[in-house]
Write an enzyme that holds these catalytic residues in place. Structure first.
Site, PDB file in Angstrom:
ATOM      1  CB  SER A 137      38.514  36.062  46.403  1.00 58.46           C
ATOM      2  OG  SER A 137      39.411  35.101  45.919  1.00 58.46           O
ATOM      3  CE1 TYR A 151      39.114  35.683  38.075  1.00 60.86           C
ATOM      4  CE2 TYR A 151      38.919  33.418  38.856  1.00 60.86           C
ATOM      5  CZ  TYR A 151      38.429  34.712  38.779  1.00 60.86           C
ATOM      6  OH  TYR A 151      37.249  35.024  39.420  1.00 60.86           O
ATOM      7  CE  LYS A 155      39.014  37.446  41.145  1.00 51.49           C
ATOM      8  NZ  LYS A 155      38.330  38.665  41.614  1.00 51.49           N
TER       9      LYS A 155
HETATM   10  N1  LIG Z   1      30.852  36.122  37.212  1.00 56.67           N
HETATM   11  C1  LIG Z   1      31.466  35.073  37.730  1.00 56.67           C
HETATM   12  O1  LIG Z   1      31.210  33.902  37.357  1.00 56.67           O
HETATM   13  C2  LIG Z   1      32.492  35.271  38.826  1.00 56.67           C
HETATM   14  C3  LIG Z   1      32.890  34.140  39.571  1.00 56.67           C
HETATM   15  C4  LIG Z   1      33.854  34.301  40.570  1.00 56.67           C
HETATM   16  C5  LIG Z   1      34.370  35.568  40.831  1.00 56.67           C
HETATM   17  N2  LIG Z   1      33.961  36.637  40.081  1.00 56.67           N
HETATM   18  C6  LIG Z   1      34.557  37.943  40.395  1.00 56.67           C
HETATM   19  O2  LIG Z   1      33.518  38.840  40.729  1.00 56.67           O
HETATM   20  C7  LIG Z   1      33.899  40.172  40.346  1.00 56.67           C
HETATM   21  C8  LIG Z   1      32.805  40.746  39.450  1.00 56.67           C
HETATM   22  O3  LIG Z   1      32.698  39.895  38.317  1.00 56.67           O
HETATM   23  P1  LIG Z   1      31.542  40.092  37.245  1.00 56.67           P
HETATM   24  O4  LIG Z   1      31.374  38.780  36.580  1.00 56.67           O
HETATM   25  O5  LIG Z   1      30.403  40.787  37.860  1.00 56.67           O
HETATM   26  O6  LIG Z   1      32.307  41.061  36.213  1.00 56.67           O
HETATM   27  P2  LIG Z   1      31.744  42.071  35.117  1.00 56.67           P
HETATM   28  O7  LIG Z   1      30.358  41.740  34.731  1.00 56.67           O
HETATM   29  O8  LIG Z   1      32.773  42.130  34.039  1.00 56.67           O
HETATM   30  O9  LIG Z   1      31.759  43.463  35.913  1.00 56.67           O
HETATM   31  C9  LIG Z   1      32.997  43.990  36.302  1.00 56.67           C
HETATM   32  C10 LIG Z   1      32.804  45.371  36.854  1.00 56.67           C
HETATM   33  O10 LIG Z   1      34.084  45.885  37.238  1.00 56.67           O
HETATM   34  C11 LIG Z   1      34.361  47.107  36.535  1.00 56.67           C
HETATM   35  N3  LIG Z   1      35.805  47.145  36.306  1.00 56.67           N
HETATM   36  C12 LIG Z   1      36.568  46.254  35.600  1.00 56.67           C
HETATM   37  N4  LIG Z   1      37.833  46.653  35.583  1.00 56.67           N
HETATM   38  C13 LIG Z   1      37.909  47.796  36.311  1.00 56.67           C
HETATM   39  C14 LIG Z   1      38.950  48.690  36.654  1.00 56.67           C
HETATM   40  N5  LIG Z   1      40.215  48.488  36.239  1.00 56.67           N
HETATM   41  N6  LIG Z   1      38.663  49.762  37.419  1.00 56.67           N
HETATM   42  C15 LIG Z   1      37.394  49.975  37.848  1.00 56.67           C
HETATM   43  N7  LIG Z   1      36.368  49.191  37.547  1.00 56.67           N
HETATM   44  C16 LIG Z   1      36.625  48.103  36.780  1.00 56.67           C
HETATM   45  C17 LIG Z   1      33.514  47.005  35.270  1.00 56.67           C
HETATM   46  O11 LIG Z   1      33.178  48.247  34.691  1.00 56.67           O
HETATM   47  P3  LIG Z   1      34.194  48.962  33.636  1.00 56.67           P
HETATM   48  O12 LIG Z   1      34.566  47.922  32.627  1.00 56.67           O
HETATM   49  O13 LIG Z   1      33.396  50.095  33.074  1.00 56.67           O
HETATM   50  O14 LIG Z   1      35.352  49.442  34.440  1.00 56.67           O
HETATM   51  C18 LIG Z   1      32.255  46.357  35.842  1.00 56.67           C
HETATM   52  O15 LIG Z   1      31.482  47.329  36.547  1.00 56.67           O
HETATM   53  C19 LIG Z   1      35.256  40.036  39.653  1.00 56.67           C
HETATM   54  O16 LIG Z   1      36.274  40.281  40.594  1.00 56.67           O
HETATM   55  C20 LIG Z   1      35.293  38.574  39.227  1.00 56.67           C
HETATM   56  O17 LIG Z   1      36.609  38.074  39.124  1.00 56.67           O
HETATM   57  C21 LIG Z   1      33.046  36.523  39.092  1.00 56.67           C
END
Ligand SMILES: NC(=O)c1ccc[n+]([C@@H]2O[C@H](COP(=O)([O-])OP(=O)(O)OC[C@H]3O[C@@H](n4cnc5c(N)ncnc54)[C@H](OP(=O)(O)O)[C@@H]3O)[C@@H](O)[C@H]2O)c1
Length: 260
Positions: A137, A151, A155
């Site tokens: 989340s 968003y 979440k």
């Molecule tokens: N980074 C932050 O600051 C942060 C903070 C709070 C929560 N989050 C949450 O943590 C999670 C990971 O975030 P992140 O920052 O690591 O994101 P990221 O760098 O954009 O990585 C996202 C990953 O998910 C895959 N993905 C996206 N859409 C998809 C789909 N429809 N089906 C299958 N795979 C999919 C992407 O690969 P492909 O594009 O090749 O599919 C990639 O491997 C997310 O849920 C995000 O909301 C992140």
């Protein structure tokens, strides 16, 4: 945590970059077998090849495709002990500016993608009488953040779904946790930063950004205790406490008048 993950099998959805990839890397270091899942096959192939993981290309917002890919991977790997749902995205902006299609995309990937993976893997976990599902989340899943209406909605849905599922499957020995990261340095955050409203950027000047490897290590250390909510930063844990016990104080911190 010593040997907790050794010789186990973990599937990491959203595992080709960012938080998911960091979780996969850390699990592999700890002797776990890992399958990474995401949409882009080229990126999966290079990252999985570099790390020595298996991989599957799938779009988790498509239930039929996810169910079929899970069935195929179950044949190849057997049933995983750990399932991490990290696929997701943030499209911040004032609700006046965010399109209906963008609202739908966040719900489809963040909420439904998570629910679809859980539904597809659950029969095998029930048969195994065990396993740990971790749904990612956000701090935006426990408090309403300025500029993040769509968003936060998606979440909060992940939190409600995960809490209900945790109660529903505990009797089978299956655990469900929710990871609520603060801002974490990932390719996804780079994209998100391009469209944050100015109030958010101003507020975030004071906020620390965590490394994905720090989030991954914190999570993996926490899981043996089977917590429901895992918040990897002290600021985040304090904000979560305020949201629950002193929402008026949190309102004064988070409310901002619109810039335009
Ligand atoms: N980074 C932050 O600051 C942060 C903070 C709070 C929560 N989050 C949450 O943590 C999670 C990971 O975030 P992140 O920052 O690591 O994101 P990221 O760098 O954009 O990585 C996202 C990953 O998910 C895959 N993905 C996206 N859409 C998809 C789909 N429809 N089906 C299958 N795979 C999919 C992407 O690969 P492909 O594009 O090749 O599919 C990639 O491997 C997310 O849920 C995000 O909301 C992140």
């Amino acid at each position: 945590m010593k040997n907790y993950y050794r010789d186990k099998l973990a599937w990491v959805f959203g595992g080709s970059q960012g938080i998911g990839l960091a979780i996969g890397e850390e699990l592999l270091k700890q002797g776990c077998r890992v399958r990474l899942w995401a949409r882009r096959a080229d990126l999966l192939q290079s990252e999985a090849g570099r790390l020595g993981a298996q991989w599957t290309a799938v779009d988790v917002s498509d239930y039929a495709a996810t169910e079929a890919a899970v069935a195929e991977a179950l044949q190849k790997d057997g049933t995983p002990q750990f399932v991490f749902n990290c696929a997701g995205l943030a499209l911040p902006g004032y609700l006046l500016d965010v399109s209906a299609a963008e609202l739908a995309t966040m719900s489809q990937v963040n909420y439904l993608g998570t629910a679809y993976v859980c539904k597809a893997v659950l029969p095998a976990l029930v048969q195994q009488r065990g396993g740990h599902i971790v749904n990612v989340s956000s701090l935006g899943g426990v408090m309403g953040l300025f500029g993040y209406t769509g968003y936060c909605g998606s979440k909060y849905a992940v939190m409600g779904f995960s809490e209900a599922l945790r109660r529903e499957v505990a009797g089978y020995g299956i655990r469900v946790s929710a990871l609520c990261p603060p801002n974490t340095r990932t390719p996804g955050l780079d994209q998100e930063n391009l469209r944050k409203p100015p109030e958010v950027l101003a507020q975030e000047e004071k906020v620390q950004v965590l490394e994905a490897s720090v989030v991954a290590r914190y999570l993996l250390k926490a899981l043996p205790r089977n917590p429901f909510t895992v918040i990897p930063s002290l600021d985040g844990r304090l904000a979560h406490l305020l949201a629950r016990w002193a929402p008026g104080i949190l309102n004064r911190i988070l409310e901002r008048p619109p810039a335009k």
